[in-house]
Structure formats: C-alpha cells, structure tokens
Design a protein around this motif. Sequence first.
Motif, PDB file in Angstrom:
ATOM      1  N   GLU A 168       0.823  -1.201   0.000  1.00 29.77           N
ATOM      2  CA  GLU A 168       0.000   0.000   0.000  1.00 29.77           C
ATOM      3  C   GLU A 168       0.862   1.258   0.000  1.00 29.77           C
ATOM      4  OE1 GLU A 168      -2.620  -0.217   3.271  1.00 29.77           O
ATOM      5  OE2 GLU A 168      -3.740  -1.923   2.519  1.00 29.77           O
ATOM      6  N   ALA A 171       2.356   1.688  -3.752  1.00 27.32           N
ATOM      7  CA  ALA A 171       1.470   1.812  -4.896  1.00 27.32           C
ATOM      8  C   ALA A 171       1.561   3.155  -5.611  1.00 27.32           C
ATOM      9  CB  ALA A 171       0.028   1.529  -4.473  1.00 27.32           C
ATOM     10  N   PRO A 172       1.669   4.284  -4.912  1.00 29.87           N
ATOM     11  CA  PRO A 172       1.673   5.560  -5.621  1.00 29.87           C
ATOM     12  C   PRO A 172       2.984   5.859  -6.338  1.00 29.87           C
ATOM     13  CG  PRO A 172       0.950   5.789  -3.321  1.00 29.87           C
ATOM     14  CD  PRO A 172       1.596   4.469  -3.463  1.00 29.87           C
ATOM     15  N   CYS A 552       2.212  -2.777  -8.034  1.00 28.80           N
ATOM     16  CA  CYS A 552       2.133  -1.314  -8.138  1.00 28.80           C
ATOM     17  C   CYS A 552       1.442  -0.898  -9.435  1.00 28.80           C
ATOM     18  CB  CYS A 552       3.539  -0.710  -8.087  1.00 28.80           C
ATOM     19  SG  CYS A 552       4.379  -0.860  -6.504  1.00 28.80           S
ATOM     20  N   THR A 555      -2.260  -1.534  -9.251  1.00 31.60           N
ATOM     21  CA  THR A 555      -2.929  -0.558  -8.397  1.00 31.60           C
ATOM     22  C   THR A 555      -3.078   0.776  -9.112  1.00 31.60           C
ATOM     23  OG1 THR A 555      -2.017  -1.619  -6.430  1.00 31.60           O
ATOM     24  CG2 THR A 555      -2.820   0.633  -6.178  1.00 31.60           C
ATOM     25  N   MET A 556      -2.011   1.196  -9.794  1.00 30.40           N
ATOM     26  CA  MET A 556      -2.063   2.457 -10.533  1.00 30.40           C
ATOM     27  C   MET A 556      -3.089   2.385 -11.657  1.00 30.40           C
ATOM     28  SD  MET A 556       2.027   3.333 -10.674  1.00 30.40           S
ATOM     29  CE  MET A 556       1.778   4.783 -11.692  1.00 30.40           C
ATOM     30  N   ASP A 558      -5.767   0.494 -11.713  1.00 30.69           N
ATOM     31  CA  ASP A 558      -7.101   0.537 -11.093  1.00 30.69           C
ATOM     32  C   ASP A 558      -7.465   1.956 -10.694  1.00 30.69           C
ATOM     33  OD1 ASP A 558      -7.283  -2.174 -11.428  1.00 30.69           O
ATOM     34  OD2 ASP A 558      -6.695  -2.673  -9.367  1.00 30.69           O
ATOM     35  N   ASN A 559      -6.482   2.688 -10.145  1.00 30.56           N
ATOM     36  CA  ASN A 559      -6.744   4.070  -9.734  1.00 30.56           C
ATOM     37  C   ASN A 559      -7.088   4.944 -10.930  1.00 30.56           C
ATOM     38  OD1 ASN A 559      -6.235   3.425  -7.076  1.00 30.56           O
ATOM     39  ND2 ASN A 559      -4.102   4.126  -7.123  1.00 30.56           N
ATOM     40  N   MET A 560      -6.358   4.725 -12.039  1.00 25.41           N
ATOM     41  CA  MET A 560      -6.649   5.499 -13.246  1.00 25.41           C
ATOM     42  C   MET A 560      -8.036   5.166 -13.774  1.00 25.41           C
ATOM     43  SD  MET A 560      -4.133   7.508 -13.927  1.00 25.41           S
ATOM     44  CE  MET A 560      -4.436   7.906 -15.645  1.00 25.41           C
ATOM     45  N   ASP A 562     -10.594   4.171 -11.986  1.00 20.26           N
ATOM     46  CA  ASP A 562     -11.585   4.785 -11.097  1.00 20.26           C
ATOM     47  C   ASP A 562     -11.743   6.275 -11.385  1.00 20.26           C
ATOM     48  OD1 ASP A 562     -11.943   2.359  -9.897  1.00 20.26           O
ATOM     49  OD2 ASP A 562     -10.571   2.758  -8.216  1.00 20.26           O
ATOM     50  N   MET A 563     -10.631   6.930 -11.745  1.00 20.57           N
ATOM     51  CA  MET A 563     -10.677   8.362 -12.034  1.00 20.57           C
ATOM     52  C   MET A 563     -11.517   8.650 -13.267  1.00 20.57           C
ATOM     53  SD  MET A 563      -6.723   9.418 -11.269  1.00 20.57           S
ATOM     54  CE  MET A 563      -6.966  11.067 -11.948  1.00 20.57           C
TER      55      MET A 563
END
Length: 564
Positions: A168, A171-172, A552, A555-556, A558-560, A562-563
């Motif tokens: 966690e 991830a960023p 990583c 996760t990135m 998935d974050n993109m 979601d955005m």
Amino acid sequence: MALKISRKEQILSRRDIEALIANGRLIVIVDNNVLKVDAWLPYHPGGDKAIRHMVGRDATDEVHQFHSAQTLELTTRYQIGRIEGPWVNFLPPIQGGKFRTKEEQDASGEDHDTEASASSEGDLTGTDESAGPSPTFDPADRLNPVRRRNNPIPRVPPTSSIPPVNLEQTAPIAKLSVMDARTQEEIDLDKSKYPALDSQTQANIVQKYRELEIRVRSEGLYQCRYSSYAIECVRYAFFFGMFLFLLRSGWYLSSAVFLGCLWHQLAFTVHDAGHMGITHDFQTDTFIGMLVASYMGGLSVCWWKYNHNVHHVVTNHTEHDPDIQHLPFFAISHKLFGNLFSTYYERIMEYDAFAKFMIRYQDSLYYFVMCLGRFNLMRLSWTYLLTQGPRKGPAWWHRYFELVGQIFFWTWFGYGVVYKSVPGGWTKLAFVLISNAITMPLHVQITLSHFAMSTADLGVTESFPQKMLRTTMDVDCPQWLDFFHGGLQFQAIHHLFPRIPRHNLRRTQKLVQEFCNEVDIPYALLGFVEGNQVVLGKLGDVSRQAAILAACQRTMADNMADMH
C-alpha cells in the motif's frame, strides 16, 4: 618514412579524438598510442563488439590481457598519433556516448574536457532525485559475498535481510522513479564499499595491478604445466572408456552419465584454449578448442569467443553483457523489467507475459533450467555459425572448420550413438536428456561467479581491475576438488589475468589477495554451497521486486480506471 613517423608521433588532443569518433572513426587508446582500428574491425577474431566497447577509452589493460606479445606488435600499424598525460575515458558510442564534430565543438565554444570529468563519475542522469530512497527495492548488498581485507576468508552468512514491504505504501510510486531510485541505491552502495572513482585513486590501482602482472609473469604463472594436462587426458580417457563400455553392455542411461561427465570436463580445456592458455599461440589453441568443442561436443568456439570477449570487457553490465541477459528465464537486475535493449543481441529483451511468469519462480526453477543449459549453447552455436562467424582475417577458416565439426559431431553422436546404438524412443530421449543434464554443474559454476555480484554501472572512470573484482566472485574449495570446478572457481583471478592456465590460478590467488589488501578492494570469496545460497537469494529477491512492481502497476491502473 619520416612522414609516417611524424604522423604516428603527432600529439592528438581530446577534442581531436572526439571529433574523429563523431565522424564514425573507431579510436582506441593503448599505451598512450591513439589507434584507429576501423580497418581491423572485420578481421578481429574476437568480433566487432569487444572493440566497439573500447572506443574512446584507454584500453591498455584489456588489450594487454587478451593478446599475445606478437599481436600487440601489430597494433602499431593502426597508430595515428599519441596522447599526453592521463586520459579520461569517453563513454563509447555503443553504450550511448555522444560526440561532437570539430564544427560542433567550435560552435559550442565549450571545453569538453570539463564536461567529461563532470559526467563520468557514473551517477544517474535523468533520475528523479526528489523521489528519494525507494522502500520497494532494497539494496541487494545483504547478499553480497564481499570479503574485507583484514580477514581474507571469513564466513559471511548468505542470508537476506530485506525488510518486509507494504504494497500500500509503494502503490503511488511511479514506475520510472522507483526503477531509478533502485538503480541509484545500487550505485551508492558500491561506491561506499569500493575505492573512490577519482583519477588519482584509480590510477594507483592500475599501477599496482600492472606491478602485480609483472610479478605474475616473473613467477612463471603464465607457463602451462603440461603434466597437469596429462592427468586431465587420463581423466578424459576414463570417462570416454566407461561411456563406450556401458553403451556396448546395454547400460544406456549409465553410459549417458559418463558421456555427460566427459563433456563437463572437456569444457574446461575449451575455456583454456579459447583464452590461449595452453600453448599461447592463437591458431594452435583455437584449433585445440574447436577440435574439442565442435567435433567432440557439438559447440562452437567461434561463437563462444564472440560472446565471451564481450562478457570480459563489460562484465555484469545489464545492457551489454550477454552472460547475464537470460530473459525470459532469469533476471538478476530490476533493469530487465523495462524491455531493456541488448547491444549484444541488438534487440529489445521483452519483459513479456512469459518472462513475468518465469521470473516469478526463477529461484525455484534455477537448477532445472541449468540442466537444459547445454541445449541453449547448441542453439547459439548453430545460429552464430550459420548467420555470422568470422569470414576474414586469421580466423577466416574457423567457421568452416567448425561447420564440418558440427556435421562430424551429429554423425557420431546423433546417428551413431543415439539412433543406432540406443534402442527405443523413450530410452533415446532419456539418453539425450541425461547426457546433457549431467553438465549442469558447469552452467551453475559459470553463473555462480556473476549472478551474486553487482550489476551497477559506476561510470567510465572505474579502472579495469576494480570493475573485474567488483563484478566477479571466486569460489572457495579444497584443492582436490579443483578438477570438478575446472578453474572456473577462480573467476575473479581469471578476469584479471584471462590467459593464465587454470592449473596456475590457485597459486595466483595469494598474489591477488595481497593486491586487494594493498589497494583496499574487497575480494569476494564464498564456498560453493554458500555461493549457491547467495545466487538463489538474489534470484528470489529480484522475483519479489518483479511481483511488487506488478502489484504497483495494477494498483495504478485501477486508480486510473476509477478516475475515469
């Protein structure tokens, strides 16, 4: 004649040499002589890439260690001038070095000498320094088998102390910043362990190394002990005799074991011959090597020299050394996660789905893949002989001699032994697999001395002896086991003095240890079992790094998503 002499003795400035290289000339410096080797490139028996990695560099030590006195005399025909004072190496074009023509130099009005000094220390360029140390990739020093001088052969526990990683937290972190931070950590780690890279320190190391070479020569360590080879021949005859006896007796799989033992032992003689370590005559030793490798083993000395010479001049350099470029099966550096371009193979080494799968389990699959190593050498040999191979110069006939050797080998082994003498399809398959798998310790030995060591690039100012000792490890074993390791257990010593016959390497070891103590370079030495543990530990660490990077990236992604 006076014109020729004056031309050879003219003093060339750094700007002159840079301009020549910028115009496509291959300029190498040896003994303060400036050599333009363009005309020699197609004729060089060791291939073109070993030369290309020396362009713009002082290659005195490399050239002296790989060539006989007779060959060194021939270099004068390529001399176009001389330099004065110490030389600061350029980064060769094949490694990404940029050069300016005379016109570009005049237009810039800058002194490239200053630029070279400032940029040659080996630090990363383009690294996001604000990223700070990466919690994702911890330095692999915990596995480094370095020996400190005040206790030449201590026992270092080959265990990893890499702390647990919180995905966690990582991830960023952007892919490039993580990779660059990890690379910089490795560089900083090596800089903290090894002598400084300033010109004075490295010049002192070179001077002491050359004094060591004089001592080695004066003690007769370059002279081959032919009595030792007489013993080797007895061993070869025993393995060959047992192979034939068991084959005729119907003990086919036992026969395969002894044939594999013969190939395993013969490889050491080929290695000696490839380095001119037997008779010290290029053609004679190469003939011995080809006769043994191609006619008896189905492998190519021509390919091996082309590959091995590059390995010796850019040892453990991720982008350039073919001996550590084993994707999709192995990765010993995080740099291989980024579709790295290999200057040796002249292609991108794709980190594709299959590579990602294999790297995830590479420590578990290490010995299994090593059992298949000989098949890969056969593939590389055939590819080289059919598509490349020397065609000019003193080695012009070697390719054709080896092609005949390949036909001879597959006639006696493929047809005479496997097809005609071994019954049944499954027995034939088992015979082939066992005879080749028995050579597995040889492939382990080759990787052992480098997989455990640093792959960091410390830049163009690092001296030849320091780089060899930083990237190569020796294996400690009792003297009676030397026949099993075949001299490959003294890889660090061999890299310093590649033409020393293997039977003299143990005697040379004490002199090298004294040299290391004097110049404060750590001497890497581990036992065979410990060394294997270190290699497996490093492979495991790199596989965990790959898994973390993949997590990583997921996760990135998935974050993109979601955005959006």
